[in-house]
Enzyme design. Structure first.
Site, PDB file in Angstrom:
ATOM      1  N   SER A 255       0.854  -1.192   0.000  1.00 39.01           N
ATOM      2  CA  SER A 255       0.000   0.000   0.000  1.00 39.01           C
ATOM      3  C   SER A 255       0.885   1.236   0.000  1.00 39.01           C
ATOM      4  O   SER A 255       2.112   1.142   0.026  1.00 39.01           O
ATOM      5  CB  SER A 255      -0.892  -0.004   1.246  1.00 39.01           C
ATOM      6  OG  SER A 255      -0.103   0.307   2.374  1.00 39.01           O
ATOM      7  N   LYS A 256       0.219   2.377   0.019  1.00 34.49           N
ATOM      8  CA  LYS A 256       0.897   3.680   0.024  1.00 34.49           C
ATOM      9  C   LYS A 256       1.986   3.770   1.100  1.00 34.49           C
ATOM     10  O   LYS A 256       3.004   4.431   0.918  1.00 34.49           O
ATOM     11  CB  LYS A 256      -0.128   4.787   0.297  1.00 34.49           C
ATOM     12  CG  LYS A 256      -0.877   5.177  -0.943  1.00 34.49           C
ATOM     13  CD  LYS A 256      -0.309   6.458  -1.523  1.00 34.49           C
ATOM     14  CE  LYS A 256      -0.477   6.550  -3.001  1.00 34.49           C
ATOM     15  NZ  LYS A 256       0.618   6.024  -3.783  1.00 34.49           N
ATOM     16  N   ARG A 257       1.708   3.119   2.232  1.00 36.48           N
ATOM     17  CA  ARG A 257       2.666   3.174   3.347  1.00 36.48           C
ATOM     18  C   ARG A 257       4.053   2.706   2.917  1.00 36.48           C
ATOM     19  O   ARG A 257       5.063   3.072   3.491  1.00 36.48           O
ATOM     20  CB  ARG A 257       2.212   2.262   4.492  1.00 36.48           C
ATOM     21  CG  ARG A 257       1.148   2.823   5.379  1.00 36.48           C
ATOM     22  CD  ARG A 257       0.820   1.857   6.505  1.00 36.48           C
ATOM     23  NE  ARG A 257       0.470   0.522   5.997  1.00 36.48           N
ATOM     24  CZ  ARG A 257       1.201  -0.549   6.170  1.00 36.48           C
ATOM     25  NH1 ARG A 257       2.325  -0.486   6.839  1.00 36.48           N
ATOM     26  NH2 ARG A 257       0.798  -1.720   5.679  1.00 36.48           N
TER      27      ARG A 257
END
Ligand code: GLU
Length: 506
Positions: A255-257
Site C-alpha cells: 500500500s501507500k505506506r
C-alpha cells in the site's frame, strides 16, 4: 498452432484508479505468456462500475502500458474482430445472453429487495450460518414472475447455481474444488439491468475466445462462479492461472505506506521502464537459470513459463528495484542519460529549459560526475546539491563536515587552503594540486587529514565525488547563467567561513 489451441489472453483493468504494481504484474505476465506462446495479448476495459470508472484513468493506464512496452495486439484503441473492447459499449450483448439464460431457465428473476436480503444476512449471522442467498425466488412460476413485473416490481437476474461440486485446476494454485452450496446464486443483471463483473467477464472471455485467464489471486473465489456460468452457457471454459498477492517487505499488503505503488509515480520518479518490467517479472517468477536477474524483456519472454510461477506471496522490495534501476542507468551512454535527466533537472530549476552549448557541456559533466550515485533520475536534484550554491544563509554543512572543521588541526588545513586559493583568481585542477602540495608542506598533514578538511571546506560535505572533477564544475558553473546559482570555489570557501563558529577574517 491451430485456432483451437491458439493462446489468447487478456488484461482487463477497471479504470477506477492509477495502475499499480499488482495490476501491472498481471498485465506483464499475460503479455509474457502470449509472447512465449505466440499468442495474442488483448486489452479490455472493464468499466461496468459507472460511478468509479473514469476516462482519465483509462487514458493513463493505456499510456502506462505503452510506456512499459507492453503493447497489445487486440483491444481498446487498436480494435480487432472481437470488439468493442470497452464493456460499457457491450451492454446489448450482455442483455442478450441474460435473456438466453432466462429462456433456458438457467437464470431466474429475483424480486428480493435490498432490505429483505439484508434481513436474511443478519439472521444468518445471528445463527452463525454461512451468509448466502436464501433461494427465495428460485421457484417462482412464470405467471407469478410476469405478474410481479407487470405491477412494476424491480428484479435482478440471478444464475441458478446447480448442486454438486465445482472445481478447476489452477495453473499456479493447483486443483481447487468447492461445494456449490457455498455459493449464492450470483446476480448477473442488477435491478437497473446493468450487468455485473462476473457476468460480463464470462461473456467477454467467451466471445473474445480467451484461452487462459491470468489474474490476481483476489479473483479465485469469482472463478468458481464464473465456471458455473460457462457451464450454463454451454461454452468451453478457459484455463486459469492466479497470481499471488504482492506484499510489502513487512509482510503487509502493498500500500501507500510502502512508498510509490503506481506506475505513474515510478515514472515521475525517473525509474526506467526496462528496469521496472524486469523487476516485476521476478515477482513470483524466476528464470530457469540460477542467479539470472538483470534480463531484457525479450529474454524474459523467451523463458517465461507459468509452471515457474510461485503461489506464495511475492514481496515488493523497493531497495531491490532501486538496485536494478541503478544497474540499468549505469549502462546508458552519457549523452542519452543527459537527455533523460534534463526534464528532471529543469523541474528542479537546476538548468534552463533551453541550454546553450556551454551549459549543455557543463551539465553533461555534472551528470557524469553524480550518475553512479543515483538510483532513479529524480534523485538528480538532491545529488546535484553538492554542485549548486548553498540554499541557506549561513550555509549548512553536513554533520560530518561540521565535526571535522571544528577540529583545530583540520581547520588549520582548511584555512591554509582558503588562504592560498584567495591568492589566485581561479582554481583549476592543476592549481588545486599545486595548492594542496603547499598546504601539505605548511601544515605537515597528509592523506585523510589533508584531503578531508579541504573537501569539507569546499563542498560543505564530509564525502562526495572526486574534488578534481568538482572544482571545474564550480568554476565554470559560476560563470553560466543558471536558474540556481553555482558558486565558484572562492565564493564557496568564503561562504562556509561565515558560519559563526568557523568565522574568520579573510
Ligand atoms: N476488472 C477486473 C479487475 O481489475 C479484472 C478481473 C479479471 O481479470 O477477470 O480486477
Amino acid at each position: 498452432m491451430d485456432t483451437q489451441t491458439a493462446v489468447r489472453v487478456r488484461f482487463a483493468p477497471s479504470p477506477t484508479g492509477f495502475l499499480h504494481v499488482g495490476n501491472v504484474r498481471t498485465a506483464l505476465f499475460n503479455w509474457l505468456f502470449a509472447g512465449r506462446n505466440e499468442g495474442v495479448f488483448i486489452l479490455r476495459i472493464e468499466d461496468t462500475d459507472a460511478e468509479r470508472s473514469k476516462l482519465k484513468y483509462e487514458k493513463q493506464l493505456i499510456e502506462d502500458l505503452q510506456w512499459l512496452g507492453l503493447e497489445w495486439g487486440e483491444g481498446i484503441e487498436r480494435g480487432g474482430e472481437c470488439g468493442p473492447y470497452r464493456q460499457s459499449e457491450r451492454y446489448a450483448i450482455y442483455q442478450q445472453y441474460a435473456q438466453r439464460l432466462l429462456d433456458e431457465n438457467k437464470a431466474f428473476r429475483c424480486f428480493c429487495t435490498e432490505e429483505e436480503l439484508e434481513q436474511v444476512r443478519q439472521a444468518q449471522l445471528a445463527h452463525n450460518e454461512m451468509q448466502r442467498y436464501s433461494g427465495k425466488c428460485r421457484h417462482l412460476s412464470p405467471a407469478e414472475v410476469q405478474d410481479r413485473r407487470k405491477s412494476g416490481a424491480a428484479s435482478t437476474v440471478r444464475l441458478r447455481v446447480r448442486p454438486g461440486t465445482v472445481g478447476f485446476s489452477d495453473l499456479v494454485f493447483g486443483r481447487i474444488e468447492i461445494d456449490t452450496n457455498q455459493i449464492s446464486d450470483p446476480v448477473l443483471l442488477r435491478s437497473d439491468s446493468s450487468p455485473t463483473y462476473n457476468f460480463c467477464c464470462v461473456v467477454d472471455d467467451t466471445l473474445m475466445k480467451i484461452s487462459h485467464v491470468i489474474r490476481g489471486e483476489g479473483h479465485l473465489s469469482n472463478t468458481h462462479r464464473q465456471i458455473l456460468l460457462y457451464e450454463a452457457l454451454g461454452v468451453s471454459i478457459p484455463q486459469f492461472g492466479h497470481l499471488s498477492t504482492i506484499l510489502g517487505p513487512d509482510g503487509q499488503k502493498l500500500s501507500k505506506r510502502h512508498g510509490a505503488t503506481s506506475i505513474e509515480e515510478f515514472r515521475k520518479q525517473g525509474y526506467l521502464p526496462e528496469a521496472l518490467v524486469n523487476y516485476l517479472s521476478l515477482l513470483g517468477w524466476s528464470p530457469p537459470g540460477e542467479g539470472q536477474e538483470i534480463l531484457p524483456l525479450d529474454e524474459i519472454k523467451q523463458q517465461f513459463d507459468l509452471s515457474r510461477v510461485l503461489k506464495s506471496p511475492a514481496i515488493f522490495d523497493t531497495a531491490k528495484l532501486d538496485w536494478m534501476n541503478r544497474s540499468y542507468l549505469s549502462k546508458i551512454p552519457i549523452d542519452a542519460l543527459v537527455e533523460m535527466a534534463k526534464p528532471f533537472a529543469v523541474r528542479a530549476s537546476l538548468i534552463p529549459g533551453q541550454m546553450d552549448l556551454q551549459t549543455k557541456e557543463w551539465f553533461t559533466q555534472a551528470v557524469d560526475l553524480i550518475k553512479t550515485r543515483i538510483d532513479y533520475l529524480d534523485q538528480i536534484a538532491s545529488e546535484m546539491a553538492i554542485v549548486y550554491g548553498f540554499d541557506t544563509d549561513p550555509p549548512k554543512l553536513d554533520a560530518e563536515a561540521q565535526d571535522l572543521l571544528r577540529n583545530p588541526e583540520a581547520r588549520a588545513v582548511a584555512l591554509e587552503f582558503l588562504r592560498l586559493v584567495m591568492e589566485r583568481d581561479i582554481l583549476t585542477p592543476e592549481i588545486y594540486r599545486e595548492i594542496v602540495a603547499k598546504v601539505k608542506a605548511d601544515t605537515k598533514q597528509k592523506g585523510r587529514n589533508l584531503f578531508h578538511p579541504i573537501r569539507a571546506a569546499l563542498t560543505g560535505c564530509g564525502s562526495g565525488p572526486d574534488l578534481e572533477k568538482l572544482i571545474p564544475l564550480y568554476e565554470e558553473g559560476s560563470r553560466l547563467n543558471l536558474p540556481r546559482k553555482v558558486m565558484s570555489c572562492r565564493e564557496r570557501l568564503k561562504a562556509i567561513f561565515t558560519i559563526d563558529d568557523l568565522r574568520m577574517t579573510i
